[in-house]
Design a protein around this motif. Sequence first.
Motif, PDB file in Angstrom:
ATOM      1  N   HIS A 177       3.737  60.888  15.712  1.00 27.89           N
ATOM      2  CA  HIS A 177       4.429  59.596  15.806  1.00 27.89           C
ATOM      3  C   HIS A 177       3.696  58.620  14.892  1.00 27.89           C
ATOM      4  N   PRO A 178       4.402  57.850  14.059  1.00 28.72           N
ATOM      5  CA  PRO A 178       3.719  56.922  13.154  1.00 28.72           C
ATOM      6  C   PRO A 178       3.041  55.785  13.901  1.00 28.72           C
ATOM      7  N   MET A 179       1.886  55.355  13.365  1.00 25.38           N
ATOM      8  CA  MET A 179       1.147  54.214  13.915  1.00 25.38           C
ATOM      9  C   MET A 179       1.049  53.121  12.852  1.00 25.38           C
ATOM     10  N   THR A 180       1.147  51.873  13.284  1.00 25.90           N
ATOM     11  CA  THR A 180       1.045  50.756  12.349  1.00 25.90           C
ATOM     12  C   THR A 180      -0.066  49.775  12.724  1.00 25.90           C
TER      13      THR A 180
ATOM     14  N   ASN B 158      -9.395  57.947  20.578  1.00 25.49           N
ATOM     15  CA  ASN B 158      -8.546  58.667  21.528  1.00 25.49           C
ATOM     16  C   ASN B 158      -7.177  58.996  20.944  1.00 25.49           C
ATOM     17  N   ASN B 159      -6.815  58.322  19.855  1.00 26.31           N
ATOM     18  CA  ASN B 159      -5.585  58.641  19.129  1.00 26.31           C
ATOM     19  C   ASN B 159      -5.930  59.607  18.004  1.00 26.31           C
ATOM     20  N   VAL B 160      -5.514  60.839  18.149  1.00 22.36           N
ATOM     21  CA  VAL B 160      -5.849  61.858  17.147  1.00 22.36           C
ATOM     22  C   VAL B 160      -4.926  61.697  15.943  1.00 22.36           C
ATOM     23  N   LYS B 161      -5.540  61.578  14.769  1.00 22.81           N
ATOM     24  CA  LYS B 161      -4.780  61.411  13.534  1.00 22.81           C
ATOM     25  C   LYS B 161      -4.544  62.758  12.859  1.00 22.81           C
ATOM     26  N   VAL B 162      -3.430  62.830  12.125  1.00 27.07           N
ATOM     27  CA  VAL B 162      -3.055  64.074  11.449  1.00 27.07           C
ATOM     28  C   VAL B 162      -2.740  63.778   9.985  1.00 27.07           C
ATOM     29  N   VAL B 163      -3.291  64.599   9.099  1.00 25.27           N
ATOM     30  CA  VAL B 163      -2.915  64.568   7.689  1.00 25.27           C
ATOM     31  C   VAL B 163      -2.092  65.820   7.406  1.00 25.27           C
TER      32      VAL B 163
ATOM     33  N   ASN C 132       5.023  68.922   5.678  1.00 25.59           N
ATOM     34  CA  ASN C 132       4.640  68.599   7.061  1.00 25.59           C
ATOM     35  C   ASN C 132       3.829  69.697   7.735  1.00 25.59           C
ATOM     36  N   HIS C 133       3.118  70.495   6.932  1.00 22.90           N
ATOM     37  CA  HIS C 133       2.141  71.421   7.491  1.00 22.90           C
ATOM     38  C   HIS C 133       0.807  70.685   7.620  1.00 22.90           C
ATOM     39  N   VAL C 134       0.108  70.936   8.719  1.00 22.10           N
ATOM     40  CA  VAL C 134      -1.135  70.204   8.990  1.00 22.10           C
ATOM     41  C   VAL C 134      -2.236  70.615   8.016  1.00 22.10           C
ATOM     42  N   MET C 135      -2.905  69.600   7.459  1.00 22.77           N
ATOM     43  CA  MET C 135      -4.095  69.826   6.646  1.00 22.77           C
ATOM     44  C   MET C 135      -5.359  69.620   7.476  1.00 22.77           C
ATOM     45  N   TYR C 136      -5.331  68.603   8.364  1.00 24.21           N
ATOM     46  CA  TYR C 136      -6.501  68.366   9.222  1.00 24.21           C
ATOM     47  C   TYR C 136      -6.141  67.400  10.346  1.00 24.21           C
ATOM     48  N   PHE C 137      -6.862  67.578  11.468  1.00 23.48           N
ATOM     49  CA  PHE C 137      -6.834  66.634  12.591  1.00 23.48           C
ATOM     50  C   PHE C 137      -8.170  65.891  12.619  1.00 23.48           C
ATOM     51  N   SER C 138      -8.157  64.632  13.041  1.00 21.22           N
ATOM     52  CA  SER C 138      -9.421  63.922  13.210  1.00 21.22           C
ATOM     53  C   SER C 138      -9.257  62.755  14.172  1.00 21.22           C
ATOM     54  N   ARG C 139     -10.371  62.408  14.818  1.00 24.19           N
ATOM     55  CA  ARG C 139     -10.403  61.193  15.630  1.00 24.19           C
ATOM     56  C   ARG C 139     -10.662  59.959  14.761  1.00 24.19           C
ATOM     57  N   SER C 140     -11.137  60.186  13.539  1.00 21.47           N
ATOM     58  CA  SER C 140     -11.360  59.092  12.595  1.00 21.47           C
ATOM     59  C   SER C 140     -10.064  58.755  11.865  1.00 21.47           C
ATOM     60  N   PRO C 141      -9.980  57.555  11.289  1.00 24.99           N
ATOM     61  CA  PRO C 141      -8.803  57.215  10.474  1.00 24.99           C
ATOM     62  C   PRO C 141      -8.758  58.078   9.211  1.00 24.99           C
TER      63      PRO C 141
ATOM     64  N   THR D   1       1.076  55.749   5.634  1.00 21.87           N
ATOM     65  CA  THR D   1       1.517  55.933   7.017  1.00 21.87           C
ATOM     66  C   THR D   1       0.496  56.793   7.740  1.00 21.87           C
ATOM     67  N   TYR D   2       0.008  56.289   8.861  1.00 25.98           N
ATOM     68  CA  TYR D   2      -0.919  57.053   9.701  1.00 25.98           C
ATOM     69  C   TYR D   2      -0.124  57.656  10.861  1.00 25.98           C
ATOM     70  N   PHE D   3      -0.425  58.933  11.136  1.00 32.85           N
ATOM     71  CA  PHE D   3       0.323  59.650  12.170  1.00 32.85           C
ATOM     72  C   PHE D   3      -0.572  60.012  13.345  1.00 32.85           C
ATOM     73  N   LYS D   4      -0.073  59.687  14.521  1.00 31.30           N
ATOM     74  CA  LYS D   4      -0.749  60.066  15.762  1.00 31.30           C
ATOM     75  C   LYS D   4      -0.208  61.406  16.253  1.00 31.30           C
ATOM     76  N   HIS D   5      -1.136  62.301  16.599  1.00 27.99           N
ATOM     77  CA  HIS D   5      -0.719  63.594  17.138  1.00 27.99           C
ATOM     78  C   HIS D   5      -0.326  63.450  18.604  1.00 27.99           C
ATOM     79  N   ILE D   6       0.835  63.958  18.939  1.00 30.43           N
ATOM     80  CA  ILE D   6       1.294  64.030  20.327  1.00 30.43           C
ATOM     81  C   ILE D   6       1.091  65.472  20.783  1.00 30.43           C
ATOM     82  N   GLY D   7       0.241  65.652  21.797  1.00 28.68           N
ATOM     83  CA  GLY D   7      -0.282  66.975  22.115  1.00 28.68           C
ATOM     84  C   GLY D   7       0.641  67.925  22.841  1.00 28.68           C
TER      85      GLY D   7
END
Length: 242
Positions: A129-132, A141-146, A151-160, A172-178
């Motif tokens: 889900h996009p975050m602004t 606590n919001n896990v970011k996804v690149v 739209n294949h995942v390159m990496y997950f991180s807790r950092s921006p 656009t920053y994307f929050k992972h919905i688990g």
Amino acid sequence: MKVIAMIPARFEASRFPGKLLKDLAGKPVIIRTYEATKNTNLFDDVYVITDSEVIKKAVEENGGKVFMSLTEHDCGSDRIAEAAKEIDADIVVNVQGDEPFTRKEPLADLIDVFKKDVDSKIDLASLVHPMTNWEDIENPNNVKVVMDKDNHVMYFSRSPIPYPRDKTIVTTYFKHIGIYAFRKSALIEFTKMPMQQNEATEKLEGIRFLEYGKKIKMVETPYQVIGIDTPSDLDLANDLWK
């Protein structure tokens, strides 16, 4: 293609012990989640996976199916993998037990990823889900996804991520919905893959799949997940239910 839903349901929870058995509009939270998942009519079967006898009793009293987890697990994927070994399925969708407002549309989108994947190259699918708001983006606590261009995942991180070195570029920053959907084979493999450094550092199990070369497809969704992590979340959920 046989698709099942699995709802991991531990009684203990660090922030809100016993939350899955708390009352939500006349029924326990876990039962509301089970019914919401069942009522999507997307699944050949829906199971609650638990190590708790009281949760098992509550689910069975409401007509649900339960698989008792026999061992302690470090993460939800390990817990549902134990059950998946014993259940006939091609695709396993992991629905969180504390999300009683689970909707049909995002789950259908996840299942559709595998229907379109005729060459069986996708191992997992999940939601973003996009975050602004920058506070949300910085919140660990919001896990970011690149993701790549497909739209294949390159990496997950807790950092921006990506890091905004050039602030003139609109990113656009994307929050992972688990909510994960797995090929059963990939889920079973997960239990045989030792944790590596990046997962251990970030405490994000999705990284393990990446580190072992698994392909994860993300689906952007407009729907926000409403989970119950605290007593105030439960109060809000009761208000929303009304």
